[in-house]
Structures are given as C-alpha cells and as structure tokens.
Design an enzyme around this catalytic site. Structure first.
Site, PDB file in Angstrom:
ATOM      1  N   ALA A 159     -14.496  38.751  66.036  1.00  0.00           N
ATOM      2  CA  ALA A 159     -14.690  37.587  66.471  1.00  0.00           C
ATOM      3  C   ALA A 159     -13.884  36.489  66.256  1.00  0.00           C
ATOM      4  CB  ALA A 159     -16.260  37.018  66.019  1.00  0.00           C
ATOM      5  N   ARG A 188      -3.386  30.770  72.831  1.00  0.00           N
ATOM      6  CA  ARG A 188      -2.998  30.740  74.035  1.00  0.00           C
ATOM      7  C   ARG A 188      -3.059  29.450  74.770  1.00  0.00           C
ATOM      8  NH1 ARG A 188      -4.577  36.186  73.940  1.00  0.00           N
ATOM      9  NH2 ARG A 188      -6.797  35.789  74.607  1.00  0.00           N
ATOM     10  N   SER A 211      -8.579  42.269  61.882  1.00  0.00           N
ATOM     11  CA  SER A 211      -8.554  42.821  63.247  1.00  0.00           C
ATOM     12  C   SER A 211      -8.483  44.497  63.251  1.00  0.00           C
ATOM     13  CB  SER A 211      -7.262  42.340  64.070  1.00  0.00           C
ATOM     14  OG  SER A 211      -7.695  41.193  64.514  1.00  0.00           O
ATOM     15  N   CYS A 227     -15.472  50.108  64.612  1.00  0.00           N
ATOM     16  CA  CYS A 227     -16.111  51.422  65.155  1.00  0.00           C
ATOM     17  C   CYS A 227     -15.654  52.774  65.025  1.00  0.00           C
ATOM     18  CB  CYS A 227     -16.617  51.202  66.572  1.00  0.00           C
ATOM     19  SG  CYS A 227     -17.186  49.499  67.034  1.00  0.00           S
ATOM     20  N   VAL A 256     -14.349  32.437  52.057  1.00  0.00           N
ATOM     21  CA  VAL A 256     -14.823  31.258  52.026  1.00  0.00           C
ATOM     22  C   VAL A 256     -16.228  30.939  51.312  1.00  0.00           C
ATOM     23  CG1 VAL A 256     -15.700  29.343  53.847  1.00  0.00           C
ATOM     24  CG2 VAL A 256     -13.619  30.429  54.096  1.00  0.00           C
ATOM     25  N   TYR A 310     -18.150  60.211  94.746  1.00  0.00           N
ATOM     26  CA  TYR A 310     -18.355  61.593  94.789  1.00  0.00           C
ATOM     27  C   TYR A 310     -17.262  62.500  95.072  1.00  0.00           C
ATOM     28  CZ  TYR A 310     -19.759  66.108  96.425  1.00  0.00           C
ATOM     29  OH  TYR A 310     -19.744  67.496  96.686  1.00  0.00           O
ATOM     30  N   ARG A 369     -34.037  57.152  93.033  1.00  0.00           N
ATOM     31  CA  ARG A 369     -35.164  57.744  94.037  1.00  0.00           C
ATOM     32  C   ARG A 369     -36.511  57.959  93.336  1.00  0.00           C
ATOM     33  NH1 ARG A 369     -31.861  62.237  97.468  1.00  0.00           N
ATOM     34  NH2 ARG A 369     -33.930  62.806  97.542  1.00  0.00           N
TER      35      ARG A 369
END
Lengths: 456, 456
Positions: free
Chosen positions: B13, B23, B42, B46, B84, B430, B446
């Site tokens: 984050a 940027r 960074s 995961c 901090v 497909y 369905r």
C-alpha cells in the site's frame, strides 16, 4: 393434441434444440424427428483437429450422443443418412432423401427447426478435386484425413491461416510432417486479430519449425495420377503429399431461401431473439443464422459451436413452451497452436473503426503467474477502447499456457459496457501460482486508460 | 511550494501510493519519505510460502523494488529499520525511531499516508514464545522458517486452516515433513468457502498425505529446553518439531487511533473512496483500512495484496494531484494446495443470508478442458444466487490445474450485478484445450437459474 417437430441437421444447433424442446414437452405432447445427412449426430467438430493429431485416440470420444442415445433417453428420433432436400411451408412438410436407400418421402411438421450449419469454402480451382486434398468439417472428413496420415506422407500444405488452418497445422506437425501454411492475408487469423497480434502468431508458428507464407493466394493444384503433388500460388509451387483446406465456411441457407424464409444483411438466416425465422413455426439456430454483435451492433456471421449450442437451446426452450432469448454475441474465440495460445473478443482496431468508433489501444507484456513462480509464461494482452468514453471495445491475447482463457474476463466486461477505467479496479483473483499481483488484464487496462485520458 | 509526503509502511500500500504520487508530482514539487520498520520494501508477502517450499529459490526474487531502486528511479527516500511510533496531527509530524541506532526524531509532513498493514494473530497461549514456533508475515519470518527447515525437522504442525495455513502446509509437505493442519472450524477456509466446498478441500489435503484435524482449538504448546515439542488441543497432543501459525491477521490501527483518526464499523481505519481518512491530509490504504463490499454493501476487513496495491495507487494518484476512487471489492481470492486449486468470490451461502439475501445455490462437476482432451481435470463450481431476482451473489470453485482463475469471470459478472439467467449466454471462449463446449461456469449458471426459477 400432439405436435410434430422436425429438425434439419443433427449437430450442435439441431440436437440442442431437440433436447431442450423435449425437456419442455414430453413425447406424448411433442414428437421429435431429426434428419442428419451425415453419419453422426452431436459430435465435437472442434475436436477433429485433435483427433487428426492423435491427442484424441478414438473418434468415438468426440461423439456426445449417438442416435440410439437420443432415441432411448430422450425419445428423439434422430435419423442419420437422411438429407432434407426441400421445405414446403404451405404443405408444412419437408422432402427427405434416404441417402442409403435412395428413396424420397415427404415428412410433415408442425414446428420446424433449421440447423443446417455451414459448409467449408471450396473454391473452384484447377485440381481441387484431386485425391489428397481434404476439407475438415465432418467427423468423416477427420477419419479420412487421419487414415491418410497412416500412409506416412511427408509434406503437408494447409491452405488458409485461420483458426481451423492453424489447428490442423499443429496436428500435421505433431504427426511429423513438414508443414507449410499458406494464407491470403498479411497475417494469420485476420481480421480476428489485429496485424500486430497476428505477427506474434506468425513468429510462434515459424518458431515451431513450420513455414508460413503470407499474402499468397492459392491458384490451383498440381496433380500426378489424380493425386495432388503441389499447391500453386502466384509466387511458387509448394510440393505437397497432403493438402488441408481451411478457408472458412459459408452458411447453408439454400433450403431456407428456396422456401421463402428471409435472410439477413449478413447473408445468413435472419432470426429474432427467440430464434424464430420470418416463417410461422419455423426456427433456426447455429452456423446458418446470423447473430447480433453487441459491440458493433450489426448482424454478423460467426460460425462458432458455443453459439450453435446456446441458440439451439434457446430455440428448443421456446418450442417446448418456455420462454428464452439469445442476447447476441461479443465475438469471443480462442485457439491453440502447439504451445501458443490465442484469444480475442469484441472488435479489433480496424473493426472498431469500421463500426464507427474511434479506437485507442494498449499492449502490455506480462506473465501468466507471478514472475518468480515456476511455470510463469509470457502473455501479451491488447485492449481496444473508445477514445473519449474509455469504453472497452475489444481485446486480444497471445501467450503460452494459461493465457487464452483470460479473455473471458474481458468478454464479460465487454458484455456489460465496462470502461477500461472501471476495469482497472476489478477484483480479479491473485495468488502467485495463478497471476502476477496486477493481473495482465488490469495492467493493460491501466495503460489503455492512460491513453484514453491523454490529450491527443 | 514543495510539499512533503510521509509514508508509514514500505510495503504494497505505502509504496504503491508513493510511486503513484511521484508519477503525479516530481521531486521539486513533492518530497517523499517512507518509513518501514522491517528490513525490506515492496516484496511479495504472498510469495513467502513458495520461498519456504523452495519453489522460489532466492528470497531476492520476491522483492519488487529495493530502497535503492526507489531512491534512484523515483526519488523516493525509503528508510527501512525505521518505525513510526506516533502521529501528531497538530504538529503535522510523526515520531520515528531508528531501530538500529536506537534514536528517535520528529519528521514533519504535509501529507501523510498510512500503510501500516496488519499483524498475524498470536494468541497468548502457554508456550507460544517457544523456539520453533513461526509466524509467517514478513520476508524475515520466511527466511527464519526456511533456515529452520535446513535442520531437517520431521514433523510440522500448522495452526490454522485458512489460505496461509494451507499454503504453508504445501510448503512443509514439499519439504518432506509430516504435516498436520489444525483448524478451529468444521472445515478449512471457513467462512471463505461454504461447508460443502470446504469438504472437498479437506478431502484433497488428506489425499496428499497430510493430517487435517478440524473443530479443534489449540490450547497451548509443550516445550522442551525452550523448544516446542508438541501442540496441545482440547483433544490431544500433537508432536511437532516446527509449528507455523496461520491464524489470520489484525489491522494495525493503533497509530491512527491514538492520533484521533476514525476507525470504521469493521474495526479498521475508515476511508472515503479517494482513500482519505477522517483527518485532513491523511490518507490510508491496504490491510489497515476497511473496504466497501459491493455485494453485502458493508464495510469489511479483507487483507489482500491486490486491494493494498489498488488502494495505494488510488491514494497516490490523489496525493499526486490527480483524481481516482477505489470502488470497493467483491471478495475474490484464490489459493493452491499441491494440485488442488481453490477460488471464491462474493458471498457464500451463510454470508448471503447474513447480508439479508435469500440464497439458492447450484453445484456442478465438470472438466477444465473438453472431456476428451488430454489434461482435462475435474472442476467443481458452485454458484450462489438470490431467489426471486436470480442475481448472482457469489461463487466458489474447487478443482485442479486450470480451475481457479475461472473465478474471475464470476467476479466481473458479480461486479455488474448480473443475473445467473444472463450469465448462461455469456460469450466465453471455447476450444477443446481450454474448456468443454459449455464452460463449467455456464453449466452452473443454467443449474442455478433452474433453481431460481422453480417454485419452492
């Protein structure tokens, strides 16, 4: 009182309709007879290249249901080797020829379902009827081609660089043949792919050791003792022991047209959302009907098995007394050639312009899994969006294993009219074995949005 | 005049926000300083299970950008080993402790970005501080655990049967340990999965030779010379050489709370769509903030890396003078354990009821490719829809290779409020190597629609 449904064509569209109609109305309410001129019902035509290339050992495994199964399980009388030669709307009857017996008879109907499909283009070129030249549409075609490969031919030429052509190129290559693909356009799979993405496919095909000749039209065939020996183009003669035609298909509309049933602007049979034709009680579905393209908003011909099944199901639900509509297509398709996967949906850049949009596009290279995870493969994703609105218009993907099916995300987004800006924050699944943290689709959306939002 | 942005937390984050802010505004307009109490910036948290299990050889490949790269390429001053300790909104300054030097100093800010993340739950159980018990959150944790595996322990116990627990179970299993997973709930991954789908995961885990104990709470740890020797539950003592805690995480909100920044109903930091907190000029993103769930319409805590990155990017664009909003989540997640893939999105059945919906559900078994195509693997797809409207509420998938990423189709459909009836005709790709003709997602749609449309 019992009604009689006659189905013309025993493949995807016809038999889907028959099955759905049967679910709605039992045998005491609705008699169902299907006429198929070939020898098989309900098989996977899309599986034929894999049968030819021996990924699939047995042709039987391509058959979803035999006539015996339709009869036993669904009380549907499916008659192979029977060709419908004419439709008489006034008499409410079709003229059916028994191809084995050589006899003809009129068969009455209350409801008629037209699922006549499409026929591969077979240009009248010198030598086209020589032995050793194969079209691949029916299962019988596939059986013939596979039998031919048992004789160990050395050189195969594929005429046509579209989906079927490239799938068959893989099959020939897997069978050990020297393969040359000849395509008329400047790239393979045009206009399904834009030129830049098609270039990636060309590179891949060549990297697999096949020859790809582009911008060359086949002008004829050299023959020797009635057998093909070479394919001729304006530029050269290409020696060939086996030739496979993959030149696209044309909708089988003659029966309908002769009966006075209306064709649409695309040249295929016109249907409404419930799959009704212009004639009362006559339905149609599959490759012989045109579809509404939800992005170009035009009637198009797109002969894909998924549409045939969905349209057939829709027609069958309505015939069976229910209510269903087929809401059109966005033109999603995918194919594999060797280790390269290709997929597309919506409109390409030229198609978008042609449909009145001003497109911008973005292409990003990424990986199918987290870059550090074993088996991460390259994937290139192209998005086409409308300048001004940022609305997604189309997408194309070329990559390796795990690339193609990502197109579905973009298909569903397209379906809903999503903008590339909104797409950036879509909640796609992430874990290192499945995707980089920013899914390639989302990175492409970011880049496309930057372009949409920029001053020209 | 130049402003100063202080970022608390140098992971997904925080650094996404820093990069996006950069940027938008160059170094002459915006000074950016990021404080990270750990040793790395960074990196892919995961990816840690895959580093532990040696699918990823080198920890360095999990690091997306080092502090040096942030400094050189983006003029972002990222300081690791700096914690901090306090935020003073009146002074517009944070108190920063240099963990190596042991010194503290106030650092002023104009804009403040809080990306403090979350901390793994570590219940105060007897023996929890023994050697050999590992949490796995930071890269340093991963390095420690992998080092422990070099000593060839024999038995691993994983406490917790959620995403991280199961991913680490795979890693331990791959490292040759006997693995026992202990989960408090009646199934793994509850409530992310419904009980029926969780049961499939249990079966899979057991089929891989691991022991899965469910409905057992860990009550403490036996130790020997300060090292863990067994995990105690109400029911038994499980011998263990290595214990890994995977008990979920809690948002790090203390700093914000102490500064008077408002928390939301979920207990995480409240933010608006642009990622602004209740304090002027203070932004927050990632695991420490709550998210809007687009289906339950509630504020939720969902600590996922994809959200942290997207929210950080959103905050950064706004800090950089642009405009962006984060539109909420639908709760999509995926994980793999050995050859089993699991994915989910939206609401499960109990969650749907809890959110005020009356759910119906349908489960279908199918294959990832055409049934006759080599490599077709089983996939079970569950859809949850609202009775009456047919609106899709959630989906869960358990299968093998090629199964999990199909959840994205359902995520995008959910996002748009699609009904299962509309889903039936969606234009999914497909070809036999990629899917059965009717994609498993569509077959499930369905079946779900049949249930929605039926009289109770």
């Amino acid at each position: 009182m019992s009604e009689r449904l006659v189905v013309i064509g025993g493949d995807a569209a016809g038999m889907s309709a028959a099955s759905a109609a049967r679910r709605g109305r039992g045998p005491e309410e609705l008699e169902i007879v299907a006429f198929e001129r070939g020898n098989h019902t309900s098989y996977s035509a899309c599986g034929i290249p894999y049968f030819v290339g021996k990924d699939v050992a047995d042709a039987g495994s391509l058959i979803a249901r035999t006539p015996e199964e339709f009869s036993r399980k669904h009380q549907i009388d499916a008659r192979t080797g029977h060709e419908v030669c004419s439709i008489d709307l006034d008499r409410r009857a079709v003229l059916v020829r028994d191809l084995k017996a050589g006899s003809e008879a009129w068969e009455g109907f209350d409801q008629l379902m037209i699922g006549t499909g499409a026929t591969p283009a077979r240009p009248s070129l010198p030598g086209i009827d020589a032995e050793g030249i194969y079209g691949v549409q029916t299962l019988d075609d596939g059986l013939a081609l596979r039998a031919a490969l048992e004789k160990h031919p050395r050189r195969a030429v594929i005429v046509g660089a579209g989906y079927i052509g490239l799938e068959l190129a893989e099959a020939m290559c897997a069978s050990g043949l020297e393969v040359t693909v000849v395509g008329r356009g400047e790239g393979p799979m045009l206009p399904a792919l834009d030129a830049d993405m098609a270039g990636l496919v060309t590179d891949a095909v060549r990297s697999f050791g096949m020859t790809m000749l582009l911008g060359e039209s086949v002008t004829g065939f050299e023959t020797h003792d009635g057998r093909v020996s070479a394919v001729l183009t304006g530029q050269r003669s290409i020696p060939a022991d086996v030739v496979v035609l993959g030149l696209g298909v044309l909708p089988n509309t003659a029966l309908a047209l002769d009966a006075g049933i209306r064709l649409g602007p695309s040249g295929a049979i016109a249907v409404d959302g419930r799959m009704r034709t212009s004639a009362e009680g006559v339905w149609a579905a599959g490759d012989c009907v045109e579809k509404f393209h939800r992005i170009s908003r035009r009637a198009v011909r797109l002969p894909l098995g998924t549409y045939a099944n969905k349209e057939g199901r829709t027609a069958g639900i309505n015939i069976g007394g229910g209510y269903a509509t087929f809401p059109g297509v966005v033109g999603t398709a995918a194919m594999k050639i060797c280790s390269t996967e290709v997929a597309r949906t919506g409109l390409g850049e030229p198609e978008a312009r042609d449909a009145g949009f001003e497109p911008v596009s973005a292409v990003v290279e990424s990986t199918t899994r987290a870059g550090y995870y074993p088996g991460a493969r390259p994937i290139r994703t192209k998005l086409i969006a409308e300048r001004g609105s940022g609305r997604l218009l189309g997408a194309q993907i070329v990559g390796e294993e795990g690339a193609a099916k990502r197109i579905d995300v973009l298909s569903v987004a397209l379906w809903h009219g999503t903008t590339v800006e909104e797409l950036i924050n879509m909640d796609l699944a992430y874990a290192p074995p499945f995707s980089p943290l920013w899914d390639p689709v989302l990175i492409a959306a970011r880049k496309a949005w930057d372009k949409v939002a920029a001053i020209r």
